[in-house]
Motif scaffolding. Structure first.
Motif, PDB file in Angstrom:
ATOM      1  N   UNK A  43       0.813  -1.227   0.000  1.00 34.56           N
ATOM      2  CA  UNK A  43       0.000   0.000   0.000  1.00 34.56           C
ATOM      3  C   UNK A  43       0.842   1.271   0.000  1.00 34.56           C
ATOM      4  N   UNK A  44       1.949   1.249   0.713  1.00 34.80           N
ATOM      5  CA  UNK A  44       2.812   2.427   0.733  1.00 34.80           C
ATOM      6  C   UNK A  44       3.443   2.654  -0.631  1.00 34.80           C
ATOM      7  N   UNK A  50       1.573   6.723  -6.963  1.00 36.08           N
ATOM      8  CA  UNK A  50       0.533   7.667  -7.399  1.00 36.08           C
ATOM      9  C   UNK A  50       1.021   9.103  -7.224  1.00 36.08           C
ATOM     10  N   UNK A  51       1.620   9.404  -6.079  1.00 33.85           N
ATOM     11  CA  UNK A  51       2.127  10.764  -5.838  1.00 33.85           C
ATOM     12  C   UNK A  51       3.235  11.096  -6.839  1.00 33.85           C
ATOM     13  N   UNK A  52       4.138  10.139  -7.086  1.00 34.00           N
ATOM     14  CA  UNK A  52       5.200  10.365  -8.066  1.00 34.00           C
ATOM     15  C   UNK A  52       4.649  10.571  -9.464  1.00 34.00           C
ATOM     16  N   UNK A  53       3.623   9.812  -9.820  1.00 34.95           N
ATOM     17  CA  UNK A  53       2.995   9.984 -11.128  1.00 34.95           C
ATOM     18  C   UNK A  53       2.343  11.352 -11.279  1.00 34.95           C
TER      19      UNK A  53
END
Length: 66
Positions: A43-44, A50-53
């Motif tokens: 999950x991490x 997602x944040x990096x994308x």
């Protein structure tokens, strides 16, 4: 303004008192887990991906579209 003339100021620590109760404590059953274990959790890693994308898309938008 602080004036310190050394009266009442001590920088040395008093000797530690021996508070042991006999035998040393037993070692832990398993090794403690560090941050590499935390980074291996799915999950991490999904959240960080997602944040990096999103950051990558924002950077490409700023470079190519604006």
């Amino acid at each position: 303004m602080l004036i310190a003339n050394g009266a009442g100021l001590r920088h040395d620590r008093p000797e530690m008192v021996d508070t042991s109760r006999g035998d040393a404590p037993a070692p832990p059953a398993e090794e403690p887990r560090g941050c590499l274990f935390a980074l291996s959790q799915p999950p991490l890693m999904i959240f960080l991906s997602v944040i990096g994308g999103l950051l990558l898309m924002a950077a490409l938008h700023d470079l190519l579209v604006l």
